[in-house]
Motif scaffolding. Structure first.
Motif, mmCIF file in Angstrom:
data_model
loop_
_atom_site.group_PDB
_atom_site.id
_atom_site.type_symbol
_atom_site.label_atom_id
_atom_site.label_comp_id
_atom_site.label_asym_id
_atom_site.label_seq_id
_atom_site.Cartn_x
_atom_site.Cartn_y
_atom_site.Cartn_z
ATOM 1 N N ALA A 1 0.679 -1.307 -0.154
ATOM 2 C CA ALA A 1 0.116 -0.039 0.131
ATOM 3 C C ALA A 1 0.842 1.402 -0.115
ATOM 4 O O ALA A 1 1.897 1.430 0.690
ATOM 5 C CB ALA A 1 -0.894 0.111 1.425
ATOM 6 N N GLY A 2 0.546 2.135 -0.896
ATOM 7 C CA GLY A 2 1.293 3.576 -1.124
ATOM 8 C C GLY A 2 2.493 3.396 -1.598
ATOM 9 O O GLY A 2 3.304 4.333 -1.777
ATOM 10 N N SER A 3 2.670 2.364 -2.517
ATOM 11 C CA SER A 3 3.976 1.989 -3.137
ATOM 12 C C SER A 3 3.843 2.315 -4.608
ATOM 13 O O SER A 3 2.824 2.373 -5.364
ATOM 14 C CB SER A 3 4.651 0.668 -3.131
ATOM 15 N N PHE A 4 4.835 2.553 -5.343
ATOM 16 C CA PHE A 4 4.756 3.073 -6.668
ATOM 17 C C PHE A 4 5.593 2.151 -7.334
ATOM 18 O O PHE A 4 7.059 2.142 -7.422
ATOM 19 C CB PHE A 4 5.236 4.507 -6.917
ATOM 20 N N THR A 5 5.250 1.208 -8.269
ATOM 21 C CA THR A 5 6.040 0.034 -8.787
ATOM 22 C C THR A 5 5.733 0.356 -10.745
ATOM 23 O O THR A 5 4.821 0.416 -10.936
ATOM 24 C CB THR A 5 5.544 -1.226 -8.598
ATOM 25 N N ALA A 6 7.069 0.432 -11.115
ATOM 26 C CA ALA A 6 6.898 0.368 -12.501
ATOM 27 C C ALA A 6 7.285 -1.049 -13.122
ATOM 28 O O ALA A 6 8.034 -1.950 -12.362
ATOM 29 C CB ALA A 6 8.273 1.179 -12.969
ATOM 30 N N ALA B 1 10.448 7.377 -17.164
ATOM 31 C CA ALA B 1 9.268 7.259 -16.326
ATOM 32 C C ALA B 1 9.485 6.136 -15.219
ATOM 33 O O ALA B 1 9.008 6.460 -14.178
ATOM 34 C CB ALA B 1 8.161 6.831 -17.282
ATOM 35 N N ALA B 2 10.229 5.099 -15.339
ATOM 36 C CA ALA B 2 10.354 4.237 -14.479
ATOM 37 C C ALA B 2 11.255 4.714 -13.415
ATOM 38 O O ALA B 2 10.909 4.239 -12.246
ATOM 39 C CB ALA B 2 11.279 3.127 -14.913
ATOM 40 N N ALA B 3 11.868 5.796 -13.674
ATOM 41 C CA ALA B 3 12.780 6.269 -12.625
ATOM 42 C C ALA B 3 11.942 6.969 -11.516
ATOM 43 O O ALA B 3 12.581 7.410 -10.331
ATOM 44 C CB ALA B 3 13.909 7.206 -13.057
ATOM 45 N N HIS B 4 10.529 7.301 -11.793
ATOM 46 C CA HIS B 4 9.764 8.138 -10.819
ATOM 47 C C HIS B 4 9.398 6.865 -10.093
ATOM 48 O O HIS B 4 8.595 7.452 -8.821
ATOM 49 C CB HIS B 4 8.735 8.726 -11.425
ATOM 50 N N ALA B 5 9.444 5.814 -10.270
ATOM 51 C CA ALA B 5 8.723 4.717 -9.215
ATOM 52 C C ALA B 5 9.721 4.365 -8.086
ATOM 53 O O ALA B 5 10.950 4.680 -8.003
ATOM 54 C CB ALA B 5 8.528 3.591 -9.806
ATOM 55 N N ASP B 6 9.141 3.612 -6.897
ATOM 56 C CA ASP B 6 10.151 3.404 -5.758
ATOM 57 C C ASP B 6 10.855 1.894 -6.445
ATOM 58 O O ASP B 6 11.829 1.747 -5.975
ATOM 59 C CB ASP B 6 9.122 2.821 -4.652
ATOM 60 N N LEU B 7 10.123 1.154 -7.176
ATOM 61 C CA LEU B 7 10.792 -0.106 -7.395
ATOM 62 C C LEU B 7 10.312 -0.351 -9.133
ATOM 63 O O LEU B 7 9.488 0.028 -9.469
ATOM 64 C CB LEU B 7 10.147 -1.245 -6.768
ATOM 65 N N VAL B 8 11.571 -1.156 -9.682
ATOM 66 C CA VAL B 8 11.251 -1.543 -11.131
ATOM 67 C C VAL B 8 11.200 -2.997 -11.172
ATOM 68 O O VAL B 8 12.176 -3.407 -10.606
ATOM 69 C CB VAL B 8 12.123 -1.043 -12.106
ATOM 70 N N VAL B 9 10.287 -3.477 -11.658
ATOM 71 C CA VAL B 9 10.046 -4.907 -11.969
ATOM 72 C C VAL B 9 10.328 -5.341 -13.313
ATOM 73 O O VAL B 9 9.603 -4.655 -14.223
ATOM 74 C CB VAL B 9 8.967 -5.554 -11.415
ATOM 75 N N PHE B 10 11.395 -6.148 -13.734
ATOM 76 C CA PHE B 10 11.739 -6.562 -14.996
ATOM 77 C C PHE B 10 11.112 -7.915 -15.402
ATOM 78 O O PHE B 10 11.315 -8.665 -14.763
ATOM 79 C CB PHE B 10 13.129 -6.493 -15.341
ATOM 80 N N LEU B 11 10.356 -7.985 -16.533
ATOM 81 C CA LEU B 11 9.847 -9.119 -17.129
ATOM 82 C C LEU B 11 10.569 -9.516 -18.199
ATOM 83 O O LEU B 11 11.020 -8.877 -18.927
ATOM 84 C CB LEU B 11 8.562 -8.942 -17.072
ATOM 85 N N ALA B 12 10.865 -10.906 -18.294
ATOM 86 C CA ALA B 12 11.443 -11.577 -19.799
ATOM 87 C C ALA B 12 10.757 -13.052 -20.018
ATOM 88 O O ALA B 12 10.823 -13.599 -18.805
ATOM 89 C CB ALA B 12 12.947 -11.466 -19.510
ATOM 90 N N ASP B 13 10.061 -13.265 -20.841
ATOM 91 C CA ASP B 13 9.583 -14.409 -21.363
ATOM 92 C C ASP B 13 8.567 -14.860 -20.245
ATOM 93 O O ASP B 13 8.490 -16.028 -19.890
ATOM 94 C CB ASP B 13 10.722 -15.340 -21.543
ATOM 95 N N GLY B 14 7.719 -13.844 -19.521
ATOM 96 C CA GLY B 14 6.670 -14.191 -18.701
ATOM 97 C C GLY B 14 7.092 -14.535 -17.352
ATOM 98 O O GLY B 14 6.457 -14.973 -16.443
ATOM 99 N N ARG B 15 8.536 -14.183 -17.054
ATOM 100 C CA ARG B 15 8.984 -14.309 -15.680
ATOM 101 C C ARG B 15 9.532 -13.227 -15.183
ATOM 102 O O ARG B 15 10.134 -12.334 -15.846
ATOM 103 C CB ARG B 15 9.836 -15.445 -15.521
ATOM 104 N N VAL B 16 9.717 -13.119 -13.814
ATOM 105 C CA VAL B 16 10.583 -11.967 -13.256
ATOM 106 C C VAL B 16 12.073 -12.149 -13.425
ATOM 107 O O VAL B 16 12.590 -13.208 -13.024
ATOM 108 C CB VAL B 16 10.191 -11.898 -11.621
ATOM 109 N N ALA B 17 12.670 -11.172 -14.149
ATOM 110 C CA ALA B 17 14.047 -11.136 -14.572
ATOM 111 C C ALA B 17 14.936 -10.403 -13.612
ATOM 112 O O ALA B 17 16.114 -10.314 -13.779
ATOM 113 C CB ALA B 17 14.270 -10.809 -15.911
ATOM 114 N N GLY B 18 14.307 -9.685 -12.372
ATOM 115 C CA GLY B 18 15.046 -8.861 -11.887
ATOM 116 C C GLY B 18 14.092 -7.753 -11.207
ATOM 117 O O GLY B 18 13.025 -7.514 -11.525
ATOM 118 N N GLU B 19 14.661 -6.945 -10.353
ATOM 119 C CA GLU B 19 14.092 -5.962 -9.833
ATOM 120 C C GLU B 19 15.172 -5.023 -9.389
ATOM 121 O O GLU B 19 16.246 -4.913 -9.373
ATOM 122 C CB GLU B 19 13.261 -6.330 -8.365
ATOM 123 N N LEU B 20 14.732 -3.417 -9.468
ATOM 124 C CA LEU B 20 15.548 -2.383 -9.138
ATOM 125 C C LEU B 20 14.855 -1.371 -8.018
ATOM 126 O O LEU B 20 13.813 -0.828 -8.562
ATOM 127 C CB LEU B 20 16.072 -1.917 -10.489
#
Length: 221
Positions: A13-18, A184-203
């Motif tokens: 709650a209250g988070s900003f995720t890209a 745009a993603a840099a405005h978020a608290d967290l960036v989630v990266f997807l590749a081939d339908g799976r989570v490929a990392g977070e920043l």
């Protein structure tokens, strides 16, 4: 091949995720499943302790209408209605009392207090997107989903839109945004990266440069 597989994510709650990833990585599917627009063939989707994937269709429709906000690249405003009337629309569709004070408040929150009586054709692209955000916020949603919300905007309007979303998150609004833009993603608290339908990392606490570097690395794999 599944559009998504083995994806486990939580949005506080209250988070900003890209959410980012190459074309076909599952970004749109993730957004649609999380927002209750698409039922997953496996796994669960939970909002405020309620499992969306098990809800009857009518109940799910009500929940989406009352607890989930949507903002898309296309503004989807009705051209014959004023900004105020467009924002009012979700309340009317839900059969709820028209709360003019609430409508005025969300228009003020997005910087359009003086544009309430203007129709979309009388507003800039950035202002139209602000109306779309006000419309999404009028029901006080638990989460705001944004799918490429700056895609149809010029650089200046995009910058203003991202600052608005960042401000909403700072005020406690949960936001999940799909984007291809590292700025745009840099405005978020967290960036989630997807590749081939799976989570490929977070920043976490991303910079545009770090996001761009991660995306370049994914493209090279």
């Amino acid at each position: 091949m599944a559009a998504l597989g083995g994806v486990t994510l939580g949005f506080a709650a209250g988070s900003f995720t890209a959410v980012m990833g190459p074309s076909g990585s599952g970004k749109s599917t993730l957004l649609q499943c999380a927002a209750g627009l698409t039922r997953p063939t496996g796994g669960t989707v939970t909002l405020d302790g309620i499992e969306l994937s098990a809800m009857p269709e009518k109940a799910l429709t009500r929940l989406r209408r009352d607890r989930i906000g949507f903002v898309f690249q296309s503004f989807n405003l009705l051209p014959s209605l004023t900004a105020e009337q467009n924002v009012m629309l979700p309340l009317k569709l839900a059969g709820r009392r028209t709360d003019r004070a609430r409508i005025a408040a969300v228009l003020a929150d997005v910087g359009l207090a003086d544009r309430a009586r203007h129709r979309p054709g009388e507003l800039s692209g950035g202002q139209q997107q602000r109306v779309a955000i006000a419309r999404a916020l009028v029901t006080r949603p638990a989460v705001l989903f944004a799918d490429e919300p700056t895609g149809a905007l010029d650089t200046a309007a995009s910058r203003e839109m991202l600052a608005l979303l960042r401000g909403l998150a700072d005020d406690g609004q949960t936001i999940v945004m799909v984007t291809h833009d590292p700025v745009a993603a840099a405005h978020a608290d967290l960036v989630v990266f997807l590749a081939d339908g799976r989570v490929a990392g977070e920043l976490r606490d991303p910079s545009a440069e770090a996001v761009a570097a991660r995306m370049t690395g994914m493209a090279a794999c």
